[in-house]
Each structure stands twice: as C-alpha cells, then as structure tokens.
Write a protein that holds these residues in place. Structure first.
Motif, PDB file in Angstrom:
ATOM      1  N   ARG A   1       1.145  -1.219   0.036  1.00 29.82           N
ATOM      2  CA  ARG A   1      -0.016   0.126   0.148  1.00 29.82           C
ATOM      3  C   ARG A   1       0.897   1.225   0.008  1.00 29.82           C
ATOM      4  N   LEU A   2       0.848   1.918  -1.243  1.00 25.00           N
ATOM      5  CA  LEU A   2       1.594   2.961  -1.384  1.00 25.00           C
ATOM      6  C   LEU A   2       0.932   4.446  -0.989  1.00 25.00           C
ATOM      7  N   THR A   3       1.842   5.465  -0.275  1.00 23.41           N
ATOM      8  CA  THR A   3       1.025   6.564  -0.019  1.00 23.41           C
ATOM      9  C   THR A   3       2.006   7.636  -0.154  1.00 23.41           C
ATOM     10  N   LEU A   4       1.619   8.582  -1.024  1.00 19.42           N
ATOM     11  CA  LEU A   4       2.557   9.675  -1.531  1.00 19.42           C
ATOM     12  C   LEU A   4       1.755  11.085  -0.900  1.00 19.42           C
ATOM     13  N   ALA A   5       2.386  11.744  -0.232  1.00 19.26           N
ATOM     14  CA  ALA A   5       1.922  13.083   0.362  1.00 19.26           C
ATOM     15  C   ALA A   5       2.632  14.128   0.335  1.00 19.26           C
ATOM     16  N   ILE A   6       1.911  15.543   0.004  1.00 21.52           N
ATOM     17  CA  ILE A   6       2.247  16.763   0.051  1.00 21.52           C
ATOM     18  C   ILE A   6       1.447  17.397   0.806  1.00 21.52           C
ATOM     19  N   ASP A   7       1.983  17.778   2.195  1.00 16.13           N
ATOM     20  CA  ASP A   7       1.267  17.984   3.354  1.00 16.13           C
ATOM     21  C   ASP A   7       0.139  19.349   3.026  1.00 16.13           C
ATOM     22  N   GLN A   8       0.722  20.095   2.467  1.00 16.27           N
ATOM     23  CA  GLN A   8      -0.136  21.329   1.998  1.00 16.27           C
ATOM     24  C   GLN A   8      -1.153  21.310   0.938  1.00 16.27           C
ATOM     25  N   ILE A   9      -1.171  20.130   0.405  1.00 18.05           N
ATOM     26  CA  ILE A   9      -2.194  20.090  -0.859  1.00 18.05           C
ATOM     27  C   ILE A   9      -2.790  18.583  -0.534  1.00 18.05           C
ATOM     28  N   GLY A  10      -2.218  17.355  -0.464  1.00 18.82           N
ATOM     29  CA  GLY A  10      -3.133  16.112  -0.440  1.00 18.82           C
ATOM     30  C   GLY A  10      -2.333  15.072  -0.620  1.00 18.82           C
ATOM     31  N   GLU A  11      -2.928  13.798  -0.588  1.00 15.80           N
ATOM     32  CA  GLU A  11      -2.190  12.755  -0.805  1.00 15.80           C
ATOM     33  C   GLU A  11      -2.666  11.887  -1.990  1.00 15.80           C
ATOM     34  N   ILE A  12      -1.901  10.913  -2.179  1.00 11.88           N
ATOM     35  CA  ILE A  12      -2.242   9.752  -3.299  1.00 11.88           C
ATOM     36  C   ILE A  12      -1.988   8.318  -2.650  1.00 11.88           C
ATOM     37  N   SER A  13      -3.004   7.520  -2.925  1.00  8.54           N
ATOM     38  CA  SER A  13      -2.708   6.123  -2.006  1.00  8.54           C
ATOM     39  C   SER A  13      -3.089   5.014  -2.982  1.00  8.54           C
ATOM     40  N   HIS A  14      -2.495   3.940  -3.172  1.00  4.44           N
ATOM     41  CA  HIS A  14      -2.747   2.721  -4.042  1.00  4.44           C
ATOM     42  C   HIS A  14      -2.368   1.667  -3.419  1.00  4.44           C
ATOM     43  N   SER A  15      -3.146   0.565  -3.777  1.00  2.00           N
ATOM     44  CA  SER A  15      -2.621  -0.866  -3.522  1.00  2.00           C
ATOM     45  C   SER A  15      -2.193  -1.364  -4.892  1.00  2.00           C
TER      46      SER A  15
END
Length: 307
Positions: free
Chosen positions: A285-299
């Motif tokens: 489970r991958l989660t990529l975030a830029i704190d001031q904008i949002g995130e992307i998460s994928h299995s």
C-alpha cells in the motif's frame, strides 16, 4: 481554496471547501482549466474512476509535461538504479565517491539540465485518482513511483515572462509518475525518451489547491512517502534548479500553452523507490503526500495486462 470534483445526481460537479468544512459548488471552474473535453466523455471517465477508486480526478489534463528540476533526485536516482541493476559498478562508484567526496560524475544530470528546464511528455489520458488499485505491468519487474508537485494552467500562455507564467497557474495537485525502471533503461538509450516505461499509468490527488495558497510558499512544501503504513522518506520542495515561472516561460517559448494543461516538477528528492531502495511489490500500500495539498494512495497488485 481546496477543490474537488464529484458526481452529484449523475452530474460531474466541481466543489470548493467552505470555511465551515462543507463542500459547496465552486464559483470559478476556470481555475482548473474550464470545460475542454466532451461532457459525455468526461462523465463516462468519471464513472469509470469512481468504480475503480471511489473518487474522481479534480480535472482531466489536456496534456502532461513532466520536468526534472531537482539535481539531488537525479544523482540519488542514478545511484539507486546502478545499485539495483549493476551492483558491481555501484560498488566501484561508491569507492570513487568516498575518495573524492563528490558524486560520481556519471550520476550527475547531462549538461542541458543546467542550461534550461528539461522535460518529457507523457500520456495525459492514463491518469487515475488516488485509491485506484495499480497492477504491475506484465512486461516489468521493477515498478517504481515518483512523488511530484503538479500544476495546471487556468490561462493560455505564449512567449510568457516567468511572472506572466506564474500568474497563469490555476491550482496545484500531487502527481505520481509510475515508472517501469527495467524497461526505461533500454528506452532511454534510444535517445527518444521514455515510452512504455511511463505511459501505462500516472495518478493524481483527489484534491487540488488554488495557486494563491501555494505560490507564496513554493519552496516551503513538505511531504512523505509511506509503504504499508511505514514512512520511507520525508521530502521537501526546496532546491529546484529552475523556478516554476522559468519552467512555464521556457515551455511557452514559441509554443502556445492552453488552459487545462498539466505540468509537474519531477520527483522531489527522496520521492522515488530508486532513491530509497524501496521498490514496489504486490500487496504493498503506497501513500504519497504533500502536506499542504493532499495525498495519493494505491494498493499494488500482481503483474497483469490492464483490463
């Protein structure tokens, strides 16, 4: 201002986050490029994305230009690529680096990187929202991710100055450029740039944030990479070789740019598996975030041909 698109009563609707935390109809759809694609096609795409992920992209990109703006990413990624595919050469390069206390010369970007912004164009139609499951391509055994800052035009540009270019940005998103690194190695050697190694899939955060909130702190953004709930790396936006205004001014030189076109900074340092050594595997489970904008998460699922 935070923005999203959602399906309401069978219609694709742009919404803005109100101060009380509720979502209300957005007053200015042009901030994300306005209406470009056929409405029936957009609605069908939105339904497909909801079926995949439960979410809709904040906008459908008209095109996608992906820059490489971070020298540190380029050096660390090259080092990681050699470590993965040429371990003997990696050990020799590491010895040279210890002796010279400098990056191995071949790990540094080519000279053009220091003379002008460089980029490639990818497949803008293969973006999926956060939440969509991602299958490793059947032709790859080295799936990687890239955490990037994306920005979309709200106004056209042509031969723009850096300030004019900056003023034309409507909003920022989190972008993930999936990469089949084993395939990319041979494609790059052709001199034509990445093809099947990149075009199969990219992804975007569900939220977009208006430019007025992000532009004043472009060098102060922070984020993270997590795999299976554990933080792999922390990333920062500072240290770009070229400013965002420079990037867009360069892209607009003798070339018309249009509302809805998407651009990205390239990987923030520490934002890829090549750099961290954490390559994607089925079940992750991958989660990529830029704190001031949002995130992307994928299995991540087993290798297969896309449906």
């Amino acid at each position: 201002m935070k923005l999203r698109r959602t399906l309401v009563d069978g219609r694709l609707t742009l919404q803005a986050l109100a101060p009380d935390g509720s979502w209300v109809p957005a007053q200015d759809p042009a901030v994300l490029g306005g209406t470009v694609f056929d409405s029936a096609w957009e609605l069908a795409t939105a339904h497909r994305h909801v079926d995949l992920s439960g979410h809709v992209l904040p906008f459908q990109p008209v095109s996608f230009r992906d820059f490489m703006l971070y020298e540190q990413h380029a050096i660390d990624a090259a080092r990681g690529l050699v470590r993965r595919f040429h371990p003997a050469q990696a050990r020799a390069a590491a010895l040279v680096e210890r002796l010279t206390r400098k990056p191995f010369p071949l790990f540094k970007p080519k000279g053009l990187f220091y003379r002008q912004p460089i980029y490639y164009m990818s497949n803008h139609l293969n973006f999926v929202p956060s939440g969509a499951p991602v299958a490793i391509p059947s032709y790859s055994s080295a799936l990687d991710f890239e955490l990037e800052l994306g920005f979309v035009l709200r106004s056209p540009l042509y031969n723009a100055t850096p300030q004019e270019a900056l003023d034309a940005i409507g909003a920022f998103v989190v972008v993930n450029d999936f990469s089949a690194r084993d395939v990319q190695r041979s494609e790059m050697a052709t001199g034509l740039g990445p093809q099947k190694s990149k075009h199969f899939l990219s992804s975007m955060s569900v939220l977009a944030v208006s430019a007025d909130e992000i532009v004043p702190r472009l060098d102060e953004l922070s984020g993270s990479v997590s795999v299976n709930g554990s933080t792999v790396s922390t990333v920062f936006s500072r240290g770009m070789q070229w400013s965002i205004g420079d990037v867009l001014a360069h892209a607009s030189r003798g070339e018309h740019l249009y509302p809805g076109e998407l651009f990205a900074t390239g990987t923030l340092p520490g934002g890829s598996g090549m750099e961290t050594g954490r390559w994607l595997q089925p079940g992750d489970r991958l989660t990529l975030a830029i704190d001031q904008i949002g995130e992307i998460s994928h299995s991540i699922t087993d290798a297969q041909e896309p449906p």
